[in-house]
Write an enzyme that holds these catalytic residues in place. Structure first.
Site, PDB file in Angstrom:
ATOM      1  N   LYS A  83      36.862  38.132  38.109  1.00  0.00           N
ATOM      2  CA  LYS A  83      37.666  38.695  37.511  1.00  0.00           C
ATOM      3  C   LYS A  83      37.397  38.374  36.042  1.00  0.00           C
ATOM      4  CE  LYS A  83      42.270  37.488  37.205  1.00  0.00           C
ATOM      5  NZ  LYS A  83      44.096  36.157  38.018  1.00  0.00           N
ATOM      6  N   SER A 142      47.727  38.781  40.012  1.00  0.00           N
ATOM      7  CA  SER A 142      47.001  38.904  38.703  1.00  0.00           C
ATOM      8  C   SER A 142      45.588  39.209  39.231  1.00  0.00           C
ATOM      9  CB  SER A 142      46.789  38.301  37.534  1.00  0.00           C
ATOM     10  OG  SER A 142      46.259  36.450  37.497  1.00  0.00           O
ATOM     11  N   SER A 193      48.124  33.466  41.971  1.00  0.00           N
ATOM     12  CA  SER A 193      46.958  35.175  41.691  1.00  0.00           C
ATOM     13  C   SER A 193      45.985  35.072  42.046  1.00  0.00           C
ATOM     14  CB  SER A 193      47.144  34.556  40.074  1.00  0.00           C
ATOM     15  OG  SER A 193      47.967  35.104  39.244  1.00  0.00           O
TER      16      SER A 193
END
Length: 494
Positions: free
Chosen positions: A79, A154, A178
């Site tokens: 990420k 996310s 997330s």
């Protein structure tokens, strides 16, 4: 069968036996990315030249009989809120569009030590604020199961990249769900470890008391391997736990006979889609057939979790994001008349709507006259939520329920309705507030979209969480299902 459908141990056996090379794996990753990325848009940055150079080094090492790391040769995504030296770390924000990392986060350093190959950095909601990946400052990511739907957030880019077969595994961060929510929406495995088990050093902070790095994989066994590689004490992180790390892989016995399961009535009540509830109840029947027992319990403060979370997380975000001022790094606004004008214009131009919303909410909650009424009260409710879990775990080994109340929703359906968007995390948020581990695994489908099963454990008892998840996985086939997106694509097979 795709190379990335193989279990980690199978990949390593083929590497050892000479049937496969690391270069083959990296080739498969970038070929797949070239085919599906126009549909999925999971990545922000790719590092093909570096990845191929690393693959050549690892292949030479393999030929010479050198030691192999735990994740040897496996293509991985991370990420884009984790630093990796020499790469952009943008947090999917225009504010950091030109920010170059000068050091490795501890999680990335551990991946390198385990000899994984970094393929690229994945898309996300800006500064990890969002649950759909529509808040990225650059472009949305699409769900591989149906590209008209969100992948969750996310860590939506990390989840979509794994589900679409672009990388073998990825790392995400979980502040209020997330990792688990996008894993549920994309039909893969997502593990949120105990707070402090995996170092946050080099993870760009959103809400420091809640953030936690964890793996997204296609099966539970691989999640155990990745956790084994990245867990451990780190002196550079003041919240890192100095505890002995157990052997998570050996915990995957498949035996859950006598396992005591708690099912919170609040997790199957109003707001949970009937098809999701049905899938969870069917999963509990699988556990019954394996000798586990379950009972309904209550986590009475669950209803306050969303309000508590958004007060605390936004307050911490307001503090953490104060450093982005256009002076030291990041994008600087032009034509500012003075220093205050520079702050105002840089932050106005650099931050997206959701980030601004949370900064404003957090600043208000921390302001004089409201601190006691909002922030302090939220901290007290957080303690009550943690105590709810502690009370249940006095009599039960794990807690099971849905990961999310619904399957993935259409792109654009909730982007203008932040309250509804926030409520999607109602079943994952309590885990972060309590700092305990949880995993999401696929347990069904509804309308062609995956349903996630959430298994929650006691603090530092990832071994039991993984054992329970693995036992279910070994007796069902949901984890073997792949998006139809792959049906007409030629790729490396075995």
């Amino acid at each position: 069968m795709s190379l990335f459908d193989l279990r980690l141990q199978e990949v390593h056996d083929k590497l050892t036996g000479g049937e496969l090379s690391v270069t083959d794996l990296v080739d498969a990753s970038y070929q797949r990315i070239a085919h599906v990325e126009p549909q999925v848009s999971a990545f922000l940055h790719l590092y093909e030249e570096d990845a191929r150079a690393q693959a050549a080094v690892l292949d030479k090492q393999l030929k010479n009989g050198g030691d192999r790391g735990l994740l040897f040769g496996l293509p991985a995504g991370i990420k884009d809120n984790m630093t990796a030296v020499g790469t952009l770390t943008t947090c999917a924000s225009k504010f950091l569009a030109n920010y170059q990392s000068i050091y490795d986060s501890t999680a990335v350093s551990k991946l390198k030590n385990a000899q994984a190959v970094l393929v690229g950095k994945t898309n996300m909601d800006e500064f990890a604020m969002g649950g759909s990946n529509e808040n990225s400052g650059f472009h949305p990511t699409y769900n591989p199961w149906n590209t008209a739907y969100v992948p969750g957030g996310s860590s939506g880019g990390s989840a979509a990249a794994v589900a679409a077969g672009e990388v073998y595994f990825s790392l995400g961060s979980d502040t209020g769900g997330s990792i688990r929510q996008p894993a549920s929406y994309c039909g893969i495995v997502g593990l949120k470890p105990t707070y402090g088990l995996v170092s946050r050093y080099g993870l760009v902070a959103f809400a420091s008391s809640l953030d936690q790095i964890g793996p997204l994989t296609k099966n539970v066994e691989d999640a155990a391997y990745v956790l084994q590689a990245i867990a451990g004490h780190d002196g550079q992180d003041s919240t890192s736990l100095n505890v002995e790390i157990p052997d998570y892989i050996s915990a995957l016995t498949g035996d859950v006979k006598g396992l005591r399961i708690a099912v919170p009535k609040e997790y199957l009540g109003a707001g949970v889609d009937p098809a999701v509830k049905e899938s969870v109840l069917a999963a509990l029947k699988v556990y019954e057939s394996l000798g586990a027992v379950w009972e309904e319990v209550s986590l009475p403060h669950t209803e306050y979790a969303v309000a508590t979370y958004y007060l605390l997380a936004s307050s911490e975000a307001s503090s953490n994001l104060a450093r982005y001022d256009g002076v030291r790094y990041g994008v600087r606004a032009e034509n500012a008349e003075n220093l205050l004008d520079l702050y105002k214009k840089s932050r106005s131009q650099g931050f997206g709507a959701e980030v601004k919303r949370r900064i404003m909410l957090g600043t208000y909650a921390l302001s004089s006259g409201y601190y006691d009424a909002f922030y302090l009260k939220a901290q007290k409710v957080r303690t009550l939520i943690r105590q709810d879990f502690e009370k249940v775990f006095q009599n039960y080994d794990v807690i099971i329920g849905p990961t999310a109340p619904t399957t993935a929703f259409p792109i654009g359906a909730q982007v203008d309705d932040p309250l509804t968007m926030y409520l999607n995390d109602i079943l994952t948020i309590p885990v972060n507030l309590a700092g305990i581990p949880a995993i999401s695994i696929p347990c069904g489908h509804s309308g062609g979209l995956p349903v996630g099963l959430q298994i929650i454990g006691k603090a530092l008892d990832e071994a039991t969480v993984l054992r329970a998840a693995h036992a279910f996985e070994q007796n069902t086939a949901y984890h073997t299902l792949r998006p139809s997106l792959a049906a007409d694509i030629k790729e490396a097979t075995v």
